[in-house]
Scaffold this motif. Structure first.
Motif, PDB file in Angstrom:
ATOM      1  N   GLY A   1      16.926   2.157   2.554  1.00  0.00           N
ATOM      2  CA  GLY A   1      16.710   1.591   1.223  1.00  0.00           C
ATOM      3  C   GLY A   1      15.267   1.404   0.831  1.00  0.00           C
ATOM      4  O   GLY A   1      14.982   0.879  -0.246  1.00  0.00           O
ATOM      5  N   SER A   2      14.312   1.819   1.682  1.00  0.00           N
ATOM      6  CA  SER A   2      12.891   1.660   1.360  1.00  0.00           C
ATOM      7  C   SER A   2      12.319   2.973   0.838  1.00  0.00           C
ATOM      8  O   SER A   2      12.253   3.971   1.563  1.00  0.00           O
ATOM      9  CB  SER A   2      12.112   1.227   2.608  1.00  0.00           C
ATOM     10  OG  SER A   2      10.719   1.384   2.420  1.00  0.00           O
ATOM     11  N   LEU A   3      11.869   2.965  -0.398  1.00  0.00           N
ATOM     12  CA  LEU A   3      11.263   4.159  -0.989  1.00  0.00           C
ATOM     13  C   LEU A   3      10.044   4.600  -0.192  1.00  0.00           C
ATOM     14  O   LEU A   3       9.833   5.790   0.058  1.00  0.00           O
ATOM     15  CB  LEU A   3      10.869   3.876  -2.442  1.00  0.00           C
ATOM     16  CG  LEU A   3      10.097   4.988  -3.169  1.00  0.00           C
ATOM     17  CD1 LEU A   3      10.941   6.251  -3.260  1.00  0.00           C
ATOM     18  CD2 LEU A   3       9.666   4.523  -4.558  1.00  0.00           C
ATOM     19  N   GLU A   4       9.230   3.629   0.222  1.00  0.00           N
ATOM     20  CA  GLU A   4       8.002   3.953   0.957  1.00  0.00           C
ATOM     21  C   GLU A   4       8.316   4.629   2.293  1.00  0.00           C
ATOM     22  O   GLU A   4       7.590   5.527   2.733  1.00  0.00           O
ATOM     23  CB  GLU A   4       7.181   2.686   1.186  1.00  0.00           C
ATOM     24  CG  GLU A   4       6.638   2.044  -0.080  1.00  0.00           C
ATOM     25  CD  GLU A   4       7.615   1.079  -0.742  1.00  0.00           C
ATOM     26  OE1 GLU A   4       7.220   0.389  -1.696  1.00  0.00           O
ATOM     27  OE2 GLU A   4       8.769   1.012  -0.286  1.00  0.00           O
ATOM     28  N   ASN A   5       9.407   4.205   2.940  1.00  0.00           N
ATOM     29  CA  ASN A   5       9.818   4.858   4.186  1.00  0.00           C
ATOM     30  C   ASN A   5      10.135   6.323   3.963  1.00  0.00           C
ATOM     31  O   ASN A   5       9.725   7.198   4.730  1.00  0.00           O
ATOM     32  CB  ASN A   5      11.061   4.175   4.765  1.00  0.00           C
ATOM     33  CG  ASN A   5      10.754   2.868   5.455  1.00  0.00           C
ATOM     34  OD1 ASN A   5       9.601   2.505   5.643  1.00  0.00           O
ATOM     35  ND2 ASN A   5      11.805   2.150   5.828  1.00  0.00           N
TER      36      ASN A   5
ATOM     37  N   ASN B   1       0.812  -1.221   0.000  1.00  0.00           N
ATOM     38  CA  ASN B   1       0.000   0.000   0.000  1.00  0.00           C
ATOM     39  C   ASN B   1       0.842   1.267   0.000  1.00  0.00           C
ATOM     40  O   ASN B   1       0.395   2.323   0.453  1.00  0.00           O
ATOM     41  CB  ASN B   1      -0.936  -0.007   1.218  1.00  0.00           C
ATOM     42  CG  ASN B   1      -1.846  -1.212   1.228  1.00  0.00           C
ATOM     43  OD1 ASN B   1      -2.609  -1.429   0.294  1.00  0.00           O
ATOM     44  ND2 ASN B   1      -1.737  -2.030   2.265  1.00  0.00           N
ATOM     45  N   GLY B   2       2.046   1.148  -0.522  1.00  0.00           N
ATOM     46  CA  GLY B   2       2.904   2.316  -0.631  1.00  0.00           C
ATOM     47  C   GLY B   2       3.253   2.916   0.720  1.00  0.00           C
ATOM     48  O   GLY B   2       3.440   2.198   1.710  1.00  0.00           O
ATOM     49  N   ALA B   3       3.316   4.242   0.790  1.00  0.00           N
ATOM     50  CA  ALA B   3       3.738   4.942   2.001  1.00  0.00           C
ATOM     51  C   ALA B   3       2.760   4.778   3.156  1.00  0.00           C
ATOM     52  O   ALA B   3       3.116   5.061   4.309  1.00  0.00           O
ATOM     53  CB  ALA B   3       3.933   6.421   1.688  1.00  0.00           C
ATOM     54  N   GLU B   4       1.550   4.313   2.891  1.00  0.00           N
ATOM     55  CA  GLU B   4       0.590   4.081   3.976  1.00  0.00           C
ATOM     56  C   GLU B   4       1.075   2.978   4.920  1.00  0.00           C
ATOM     57  O   GLU B   4       0.799   3.016   6.122  1.00  0.00           O
ATOM     58  CB  GLU B   4      -0.784   3.692   3.409  1.00  0.00           C
ATOM     59  CG  GLU B   4      -1.585   4.845   2.841  1.00  0.00           C
ATOM     60  CD  GLU B   4      -1.957   5.868   3.913  1.00  0.00           C
ATOM     61  OE1 GLU B   4      -2.499   5.462   4.961  1.00  0.00           O
ATOM     62  OE2 GLU B   4      -1.679   7.065   3.703  1.00  0.00           O
ATOM     63  N   ASP B   5       1.763   1.991   4.377  1.00  0.00           N
ATOM     64  CA  ASP B   5       2.180   0.855   5.200  1.00  0.00           C
ATOM     65  C   ASP B   5       3.185   1.236   6.287  1.00  0.00           C
ATOM     66  O   ASP B   5       2.970   0.913   7.458  1.00  0.00           O
ATOM     67  CB  ASP B   5       2.720  -0.267   4.311  1.00  0.00           C
ATOM     68  CG  ASP B   5       1.601  -1.078   3.671  1.00  0.00           C
ATOM     69  OD1 ASP B   5       0.438  -0.905   4.072  1.00  0.00           O
ATOM     70  OD2 ASP B   5       1.893  -1.880   2.766  1.00  0.00           O
ATOM     71  N   PRO B   6       4.296   1.911   5.958  1.00  0.00           N
ATOM     72  CA  PRO B   6       5.203   2.306   7.043  1.00  0.00           C
ATOM     73  C   PRO B   6       4.555   3.271   8.030  1.00  0.00           C
ATOM     74  O   PRO B   6       4.803   3.189   9.242  1.00  0.00           O
ATOM     75  CB  PRO B   6       6.398   2.942   6.326  1.00  0.00           C
ATOM     76  CG  PRO B   6       5.924   3.239   4.948  1.00  0.00           C
ATOM     77  CD  PRO B   6       4.874   2.231   4.638  1.00  0.00           C
ATOM     78  N   TYR B   7       3.716   4.158   7.530  1.00  0.00           N
ATOM     79  CA  TYR B   7       3.020   5.083   8.429  1.00  0.00           C
ATOM     80  C   TYR B   7       2.170   4.311   9.432  1.00  0.00           C
ATOM     81  O   TYR B   7       2.238   4.545  10.649  1.00  0.00           O
ATOM     82  CB  TYR B   7       2.156   6.052   7.622  1.00  0.00           C
ATOM     83  CG  TYR B   7       1.271   6.919   8.491  1.00  0.00           C
ATOM     84  CD1 TYR B   7       1.775   8.066   9.103  1.00  0.00           C
ATOM     85  CD2 TYR B   7      -0.065   6.581   8.726  1.00  0.00           C
ATOM     86  CE1 TYR B   7       0.977   8.850   9.921  1.00  0.00           C
ATOM     87  CE2 TYR B   7      -0.870   7.355   9.541  1.00  0.00           C
ATOM     88  CZ  TYR B   7      -0.345   8.488  10.138  1.00  0.00           C
ATOM     89  OH  TYR B   7      -1.140   9.258  10.957  1.00  0.00           O
ATOM     90  N   ASN B   8       1.366   3.376   8.945  1.00  0.00           N
ATOM     91  CA  ASN B   8       0.497   2.598   9.830  1.00  0.00           C
ATOM     92  C   ASN B   8       1.287   1.696  10.763  1.00  0.00           C
ATOM     93  O   ASN B   8       0.939   1.527  11.938  1.00  0.00           O
ATOM     94  CB  ASN B   8      -0.497   1.778   9.008  1.00  0.00           C
ATOM     95  CG  ASN B   8      -1.551   2.631   8.343  1.00  0.00           C
ATOM     96  OD1 ASN B   8      -1.954   3.662   8.888  1.00  0.00           O
ATOM     97  ND2 ASN B   8      -2.003   2.221   7.165  1.00  0.00           N
ATOM     98  N   ASP B   9       2.361   1.085  10.242  1.00  0.00           N
ATOM     99  CA  ASP B   9       3.184   0.205  11.070  1.00  0.00           C
ATOM    100  C   ASP B   9       3.712   0.945  12.296  1.00  0.00           C
ATOM    101  O   ASP B   9       3.707   0.417  13.411  1.00  0.00           O
ATOM    102  CB  ASP B   9       4.367  -0.342  10.269  1.00  0.00           C
ATOM    103  CG  ASP B   9       3.965  -1.438   9.297  1.00  0.00           C
ATOM    104  OD1 ASP B   9       2.857  -1.979   9.447  1.00  0.00           O
ATOM    105  OD2 ASP B   9       4.756  -1.741   8.397  1.00  0.00           O
TER     106      ASP B   9
END
Length: 326
Positions: free
Chosen positions: A296-300, A272-280
């Motif tokens: 190394g994580s673009l989404e981060n 789910n793109g950047a939503e995943d690290p935010y929610n985690d």
């Protein structure tokens, strides 16, 4: 014998023959159906074995019991936080060992939002000489960024931190510094905390003591060469892989090992793109939270500014790992 007597005898024989032909249908009305209808295998997660034919007399048929629910394959119970390393390592070379050489992989067991997770049972046996930290106390969060892999979106990362007045803790591998000295200089210039993440980012559980010492001292020398300063004596094991012997060895060199209380599977693309690290991160936010994310994580990198803003809105300050005490 008279003709009447002959007729009577013939009638008795004929009646006996008819009863013999009809015997099966009269005594077992469902028998012919049982013989003609072979049971079919049920399509389900667990296939039902097909009954084998038998030469024994067939008993009176009974209704086949129907299971209340189709059995599902059994899976081992999994803690809320997957007990896996921050990055999948390779234990294929690790020999069978005992005592303080038993390999461990750091993990935590997540609780409800706001509650401090549980940590590996071996931490209860850590001594004062085995210097290690993994969670703090109070309304502070410690953002740690591991840079042992690809260095992507560096400018976006530094901009997100600067605009939100956040000082992060960087664990950078020496091979990345060698290839990208400007990366280190930018991080240091912005006032972030830099710690030792080894020279080559290899698994310490597969190294000798001399190799481990060299990994750490080579990083120290490179850091001093590029910055003119001694590196702070804080350390992170690559992949979170360690054993008690190696923890002792690193501690004897003056280092405190830094683990974590929040991490993500961010070495893989996020669905789910950047939503995943935010929610985690936000769903596991707790007092003294030591957050691990990977450069190394673009989404981060895309979620970083939003994460910093929301953590501050929750009333937390950002801290430096040198404030943590084992």
């Amino acid at each position: 014998m008279t003709s009447i007597t002959k007729s009577a005898a013939l009638l008795i024989v004929l009646s006996a023959s008819l009863i013999g032909c009809a015997d099966k249908s009269l005594l077992s009305p469902d028998l012919s159906q049982s013989q003609n209808n072979t049971p079919q295998a049920t399509t389900s997660a667990v296939a039902t074995p097909t009954p084998k034919s038998t030469v024994k007399p067939i008993p009176k048929p009974q209704s086949t019991p129907v299971p209340s629910a189709t059995p599902k394959p059994t899976t081992a119970p999994e803690p809320t936080a997957t007990p896996k390393p921050a990055v999948v390592g390779n234990f294929s070379k690790t020999k069978s060992v005992t005592g303080d050489r038993v390999p461990y992989s750091w993990y935590y067991m997540k609780k409800k939002t706001g509650q401090v997770p549980d940590f590996p049972k071996e931490t209860k046996s850590f001594t004062e000489d085995q210097k290690a930290v993994w969670v703090g106390t109070g309304k502070k969060v410690y953002l740690t960024i591991d840079a042992g892999g690809p260095l992507i979106e560096v400018d976006l990362m530094l901009k997100s931190l600067k605009e939100n007045d956040v000082k992060a803790n960087f664990f950078i591998s020496g091979n990345n510094i060698k290839k990208n000295p400007e990366y280190l200089k930018k991080v240091v210039a912005d006032g972030h905390f830099v710690a030792n993440h080894t020279m080559t980012h290899n698994d310490f559980n597969e190294m000798t003591d001399d190799q481990i010492r060299k990994e750490i001292t080579d990083f120290e020398a490179l850091y001093k060469k590029l910055t003119g300063k001694e590196v702070e004596k804080y350390f992170r094991f690559p992949y979170g892989h360690y054993n008690l012997h190696n923890l002792n060895l690193v501690s004897s060199m003056g280092y405190t090992s830094v683990f974590w209380s929040t991490a993500m599977r961010d070495w893989e693309p996020r669905a789910n793109g950047a939503e995943d690290p935010y929610n985690d991160i936000m769903n596991n936010l707790h007092d003294g939270n030591v957050i691990l994310m990977h450069q190394g994580s673009l989404e981060n990198m895309q979620a970083l500014a939003r994460i910093c803003k929301e953590i501050k809105k929750k009333g937390y300050e950002f801290g430096i790992v040198s404030e943590l005490h084992s």
